[in-house]
Design a protein around this motif. Structure first.
Motif, PDB file in Angstrom:
ATOM      1  N   LEU A 256      27.162  37.029 -70.812  1.00  5.78           N
ATOM      2  CA  LEU A 256      25.897  36.369 -71.098  1.00  5.78           C
ATOM      3  C   LEU A 256      25.762  35.009 -70.429  1.00  5.78           C
ATOM      4  CD1 LEU A 256      25.572  37.165 -74.922  1.00  5.78           C
ATOM      5  CD2 LEU A 256      24.573  38.397 -72.988  1.00  5.78           C
TER       6      LEU A 256
ATOM      7  N   VAL B 262      19.358  39.016 -71.928  1.00  6.92           N
ATOM      8  CA  VAL B 262      19.571  39.987 -73.011  1.00  6.92           C
ATOM      9  C   VAL B 262      18.377  40.901 -73.253  1.00  6.92           C
ATOM     10  CG1 VAL B 262      21.256  38.488 -74.153  1.00  6.92           C
ATOM     11  CG2 VAL B 262      18.864  38.420 -74.885  1.00  6.92           C
TER      12      VAL B 262
ATOM     13  N   HIS C 112      18.632  32.926 -71.199  1.00  6.09           N
ATOM     14  CA  HIS C 112      19.277  33.805 -72.181  1.00  6.09           C
ATOM     15  C   HIS C 112      18.357  34.973 -72.510  1.00  6.09           C
ATOM     16  CE1 HIS C 112      22.038  34.863 -75.432  1.00  6.09           C
ATOM     17  NE2 HIS C 112      20.982  35.028 -76.206  1.00  6.09           N
TER      18      HIS C 112
ATOM     19  N   ARG D  71      23.595  44.505 -77.598  1.00  5.60           N
ATOM     20  CA  ARG D  71      23.001  43.245 -77.139  1.00  5.60           C
ATOM     21  C   ARG D  71      22.371  43.378 -75.759  1.00  5.60           C
ATOM     22  NH1 ARG D  71      26.372  37.916 -78.220  1.00  5.60           N
ATOM     23  NH2 ARG D  71      24.256  37.091 -78.004  1.00  5.60           N
ATOM     24  N   HIS D  72      22.080  44.582 -75.367  1.00  8.37           N
ATOM     25  CA  HIS D  72      21.406  44.851 -74.103  1.00  8.37           C
ATOM     26  C   HIS D  72      19.991  45.341 -74.378  1.00  8.37           C
ATOM     27  CE1 HIS D  72      20.409  46.717 -70.255  1.00  8.37           C
ATOM     28  NE2 HIS D  72      20.245  47.862 -70.875  1.00  8.37           N
TER      29      HIS D  72
END
Length: 230
Positions: A157, A148, A144, A13-14
């Protein structure tokens, strides 16, 4: 005998890819913000994608060295026996941020507070980290996406550090901001922090390597980054 290097971790999720299609049913509540982002200076960087080789990214970060003895600060790595040299200017060209070397990467805190107040931020400003959850849905969507898709963060997050606060302010107020320096400096810091080093910016690194070497072998495992999700 030198101690073995610890295995570098991959965070799915990076540095993910933003799917900024306003016609998708789940995107309808954020249509205004998505259209704003499609016109923004970061659109290419957050949406550009390509096959990402786990082996090549691992080779890059295992061999990467931050060099200050060259003409400009340069990250030098060896990938598939080929030398890769990454500079701030290469980041600027490949990720198409449209920024300039003299642009800043942080803003005075009073300006940040004023901008977040205009966005209706609902939390207190007595902490170095603001909270994404204290923003209204459209601004939360934007933050968001920054966290990300563009930030150097590998976990967490909700918290918004001051660099990402400044990036948000730059987009909202249309102020110059050196996204290229932020990415390059984050990569340099990753090299100089062996205890916290990880496979940072795999999508960006693959794009940068592809721009330098057209025939890098793509054999082996392919990284599976998740699409940006709310």
């Amino acid at each position: 005998m030198a101690a073995p290097q610890p295995e570098l971790k991959f965070e799915a999720r990076h540095n993910t890819t933003a799917l900024l299609d306003p016609n998708l049913p789940e995107a309808r509540p954020f249509e205004t913000m998505i259209n704003f982002l499609r016109r923004s200076r970061i659109y290419h960087a957050v949406t550009a994608t390509c096959p990402i080789s786990y082996d090549l990214i691992e080779q890059f970060w295992t061999t990467a060295d931050y060099r200050l003895d060259l003409e400009v600060p340069t990250i030098v790595a060896t990938v598939a026996t080929r030398e890769i040299q990454i500079t701030e200017e290469l980041v600027r060209q490949v990720l198409r941020f449209g920024d300039n070397v003299q642009d800043r990467v942080d803003f005075p805190y009073p300006l940040i507070v004023g901008c977040f107040e205009r966005m209706g931020y609902a939390g207190a400003f007595n902490d170095s980290q603001l909270r994404k959850t204290n923003l209204s849905p459209n601004w939360r969507f934007l933050m968001h996406m920054l966290i990300v898709c563009l930030s150097a963060r590998k976990a967490g997050l909700d918290g918004i550090g001051q660099t990402m606060q400044s990036a948000m302010v730059a987009l909202v107020l249309n102020k110059p901001y050196n996204f290229s320096r932020y990415v390059f400096s984050s990569m340099a810091n990753n090299i100089s922090s062996p205890q916290h080093k990880f496979l940072m910016f795999p999508r960006f690194v693959q794009l940068l390597m592809n721009a330098q070497v057209a025939d890098l072998p793509m054999a082996g495992q392919t990284m599976k980054l998740t699409l940006m999700q709310k």
